[in-house]
Structures are given as C-alpha cells and as structure tokens.
Design an enzyme around this catalytic site. Sequence first.
Site, PDB file in Angstrom:
ATOM      1  N   ILE A 138       0.889  -1.138   0.155  1.00 31.49           N
ATOM      2  CA  ILE A 138      -0.024   0.020   0.139  1.00 31.49           C
ATOM      3  C   ILE A 138       0.790   0.988   0.055  1.00 31.49           C
ATOM      4  CG2 ILE A 138      -2.006  -1.061   1.195  1.00 31.49           C
ATOM      5  CD1 ILE A 138      -1.193   0.044   3.809  1.00 31.49           C
ATOM      6  N   ASP A 139       0.351   2.330  -0.322  1.00 37.17           N
ATOM      7  CA  ASP A 139       1.283   3.569  -0.640  1.00 37.17           C
ATOM      8  C   ASP A 139       1.707   3.982   0.630  1.00 37.17           C
ATOM      9  OD1 ASP A 139       0.738   3.483  -3.325  1.00 37.17           O
ATOM     10  OD2 ASP A 139      -0.885   4.670  -3.379  1.00 37.17           O
ATOM     11  N   ARG A 140       2.689   5.185   0.632  1.00 37.78           N
ATOM     12  CA  ARG A 140       3.358   5.490   1.829  1.00 37.78           C
ATOM     13  C   ARG A 140       2.326   6.043   2.715  1.00 37.78           C
ATOM     14  NH1 ARG A 140       7.529  10.250   0.902  1.00 37.78           N
ATOM     15  NH2 ARG A 140       5.733  11.055  -0.056  1.00 37.78           N
TER      16      ARG A 140
END
EC number: 5.4.99.-
Length: 308
Positions: A138-140
Amino acid sequence: MSGKISVTAQESGERIDALLSRCVEGLTRSAAQRLIESGLVTSDGASVKKSARTRAGSEYIVELPETEAAGAPEPQDIAIDVVYEDSDLIVVNKPRGMVVHPAPGHPDGTLVNALMNHCADSLSGIGGELRPGIVHRIDRDTSGLIVAAKNDFAHLGLSAQLADHSLSRVYEAVARGRFRDDAGTVDAPIGRCPTDRKKMAVTERNSRAAVTHWEVIARYEGYTHVRCRLETGRTHQIRVHMAYIGHPLLGDELYSRAKKPEKGLTGQCLHARTIEFTHPRTLERMSFTTELPEYFRAVLARLGPEIG
C-alpha cells in the site's frame, strides 16, 4: 517448498512466465524463467517451457528452492502495530507515512526493516532481498492493514489469492465532491500514464483490467466519505479510479489539481480498513478490521456536519 497456481478463463493463453511473475508478488519475469528452465514448474507431472501458453483449468506446481536470508535491508527496531501473527504470516496495521519496502529515496525506516527486526529470519524470500515477506503493498501515505508472509509456502498461497481475487481488501476514503449515487462500480483498465511515468491512468494502452466497487458512507459539504472494495489490485487503483470519475481523494496531490494541503492533510486520505483471506495452511477464512486512525477521524471532524 511448493505451491499450486490454477489458471482461470481470463488467464487462458497467457505465457506461463508472465503468469508466474504476476501471481507471485515480487517474482520478476526473468526469475520465473529461471525457475522454468530449472524444471521447477510442472503441469500434469511434466516440466513446462518458457514459451508455453496457459489453458483454463490447468494447474501448475511451482517448486521453490531454498532462499537465502534477505541481506540488503537491515533490521531496525521500529514499533509496528501487529494485528495477528502466527508461524506462517503476520498482519500489520501500517501507519500513514511509512514506506512498505526500501526504494530509491527510502533506503531504511520501512515496514520491511521493522518486520526483519520483529520476525528475525522468518520471512519469505520470494520477493527478493529488498522485499522479504511482502505479498502486496500500500502507498506510503495510505494507512491500514497489510499481510506479510513468513515463508514461501504462505507467500505462494497468499499470492494465488491475490491473483484470483479471493484475498479481499476494503478501504475507506474521503473524496472530493458529492456523489450523486449511493453506490457504484468503476470498471476501467489501468496502466502507466503515457505522459507522466510517475502516475498511473485509465488507459487501453499496456493496461490491465481494474475494478473498484464503491459505496457512500456519509456526505459533507464538498466531500464524501466512501468505502471502496477492490476486485483487482492495481497500483494506485482507488486513487486513479476516483479521479477518473471526477472525485479525486482529498489531499491527493498526484491525481488532483490540489497543490496545497486540504483540511490540514498532505497526501491522500485513504485507509485499508479490512483484509480477508484464507489461511494458506489451515484453510481457515480470516478477516481483520481496524479502527479509523486519528488523522482520518480528524479530517472527518473538519468536514463539518453530514448532509443528506
């Protein structure tokens, strides 16, 4: 260590090396070819060729050689919120701002560094030395639940569920604008943006099918709290799909025209709230849900009263 991959009707006709690299997260196509050349991929008891095309209903057995312990990232004593853990896998509630694995500009301080410290040498090696244990990402600036594998058996099993969409992920987000309908589906292919390599986009060119189901949780003046269920798992899928239908996520500077923080938030307001999968070893169906994090609740409070 071995695992089984079954071919769906949609995957029929695909090259076997391409199927392996897609179904096993972190396995490159060249690495898949090396497995095939070594005779470690079979179907009906016979080794397959790199150029082989898949057939619907076929099953492939992948024999994974013993992997060396990942050595590039260093274990770091970083606190993580462990939701569930056993000898095969670990489910973590990732905080906003934490990168999942080392990458250019983020050599350490990642979830991988934390997992290596927490799990010692017990992480799968399929993802390579930079991504031990990582089955999906999942994105930062996206918070929420992520499952990691402690061995190759679990990694293959979870990756297969990602491929056949039985590993379910439900997100909550705040999107800009007011949704007219209460629920809907975005069925639009996603590929690399042809004009900006940092972005993904809805495109027919070099793209893959992407489906996002959404429903309204609450409406506010100028914003909508939505729940999104992924049928597929493409890079930036929810962010791209919401922008595509005219409702980019609050704070998402990459996929909206916003160039300054909205409601005190920099980065998309997106939380992976629920994850559900079948345990690769016990075959028990497992589901985990986490509370909305403080930053998300603070954003909702700033949106003012709900409207009809």
